[in-house]
Write a protein that holds these residues in place. Structure first.
Motif, short mmCIF file in Angstrom:
data_model
loop_
_atom_site.label_atom_id
_atom_site.label_comp_id
_atom_site.label_asym_id
_atom_site.label_seq_id
_atom_site.Cartn_x
_atom_site.Cartn_y
_atom_site.Cartn_z
N UNK A 78 0.85 -1.19 0.00
CA UNK A 78 0.00 0.00 0.00
C UNK A 78 0.88 1.24 0.00
N UNK A 79 0.76 2.03 -1.07
CA UNK A 79 1.57 3.24 -1.26
C UNK A 79 0.69 4.45 -1.00
N UNK A 80 1.13 5.40 -0.18
CA UNK A 80 0.29 6.57 0.08
C UNK A 80 -0.19 7.23 -1.21
N UNK A 81 -1.48 7.49 -1.27
CA UNK A 81 -2.08 8.05 -2.48
C UNK A 81 -1.80 9.54 -2.58
N UNK A 82 -1.76 10.02 -3.80
CA UNK A 82 -1.61 11.45 -4.07
C UNK A 82 -2.98 12.11 -3.89
N UNK A 83 -3.12 13.04 -2.94
CA UNK A 83 -4.44 13.66 -2.72
C UNK A 83 -4.91 14.48 -3.90
#
Length: 337
Positions: A315-320
């Protein structure tokens, strides 16, 4: 009559269990330490046996000491079975599969079918030119439109296939076997994902000093990857020829990385050896993560190989701001090969 033999056997079992614990914190500079550290999780059973034997012999002080050793051994093992950890951060999931192809002996069609079902990024080691061609002929390039591969004879080949665009790739020099560093553009992620395909020297079929030199140098490579990636996620995947219970392996995690199997609570993820008549006993294939987290990790059969593969969900932090970004597309591109 039974007290003496029970005491002797209890002492031997206690010594074996204690050696397993101590070996986890020693440098791997001999085959004895190598074997004991690799077997350390299983030697917990020796600790339990020593406690039971001392109790039968009514050696109460020794029983308490053995019980304390069991508690230590279980405390060391337990975190690897607890998880997965919850970050609470919106994330984009990327499935990563690492597979050692057993010096090109893996069944190409089976590898393609496996990767197609469980992976977005496929990392392979021991990829010969013949098996690379066979996997392409079986449709791997159709499913994974982007690749950076370096096929070589015997155990030296390595490669990365991706469903998402590979925007850069470079060889990492200075190790016994080739490594590949790639950057992959994942939709919905602000910074390109860095994926390092790695294969460290083996400590038991090659001179032990080759393994020692490789794993001693590897933290430097991990630091360089982290510096280059900045806030971006880093995935290091491959055959590290080391178990979690070896001290040199755990030192790799000092560079801000996590072992995916440990983070996901997947246990020992035993991947070697893998033969129909021989169960896997040690986990030497790993995925290390930085600035991302594993929500799942499990081993899978790779027909024809002497390793099981390791499949993970990262799980890679999403781009807001991803919803505002254009839909970026790049043509299929092959690197290095």
């Amino acid at each position: 009559m039974i007290r003496v033999p029970a005491t002797v056997l209890g002492a031997l079992a206690f010594a074996l269990a204690l050696a397993g614990v101590v070996s986890r914190y020693l440098p791997v500079d001999s085959e004895v330490v190598l074997v004991l550290a690799s077997a350390s999780p299983y030697l917990t059973a020796a600790g339990v046996a020593s406690m039971a034997l001392f109790a039968v012999a009514r050696r109460w002080a020794a029983t308490i000491l053995a019980a304390a050793l069991c508690v230590v051994m279980l405390a060391v093992l337990a975190p690897r079975f607890l998880g997965p950890e919850k970050t609470g951060v919106p994330a984009v999931s990327v499935r990563v599969l690492t597979a050692n192809l057993g010096m090109g002996g893996a069944d190409a069609r089976a590898v393609v079918a496996l990767a197609s079902s469980v992976a977005d990024v496929l990392v392979v080691q021991e990829m010969t030119p013949q098996v690379a061609e066979a996997m392409s002929a079986a449709g791997l390039d159709t499913v994974f439109g982007h690749r950076a591969i370096d096929p070589r004879p015997s155990a030296d080949g390595i490669g990365v296939w991706s469903r998402h665009p590979i925007v850069a790739a470079a060889a990492v020099e200075g190790y016994q076997m080739p490594m590949l560093s790639t950057r992959i553009r994942v939709p919905g992620v602000r910074f390109d994902l860095t994926v390092l395909a790695v294969h460290l020297a083996a400590p038991w079929v090659q001179p032990l000093r080759w393994f020692s030199d490789d794993i001693a140098r590897f933290p430097e490579t991990l630091r360089a990857l982290a510096d280059t990636a900045g806030s971006g996620a880093v995935v290091v995947a491959g055959d590290l020829n080391a178990t979690y219970d070896m001290s040199p392996f755990r030192r790799l995690l000092d560079e801000g990385y996590r072992d995916a199997a440990e983070q996901a609570g997947a246990g020992l993820t035993r991947s070697y050896p893998s033969r129909p008549w021989l169960p896997s006993v040690v986990g030497i294939d790993h995925v290390l993560l930085r600035n991302c987290a594993a929500s799942s990790a499990y081993t899978v059969e790779v027909p024809g190989s002497d390793h099981r593969g390791l499949a993970t969900v990262v799980d890679i932090p999403a781009d807001p701001t991803a919803s505002l970004a254009p839909n970026l597309r790049t043509p299929n591109r092959s690197w290095l090969s």
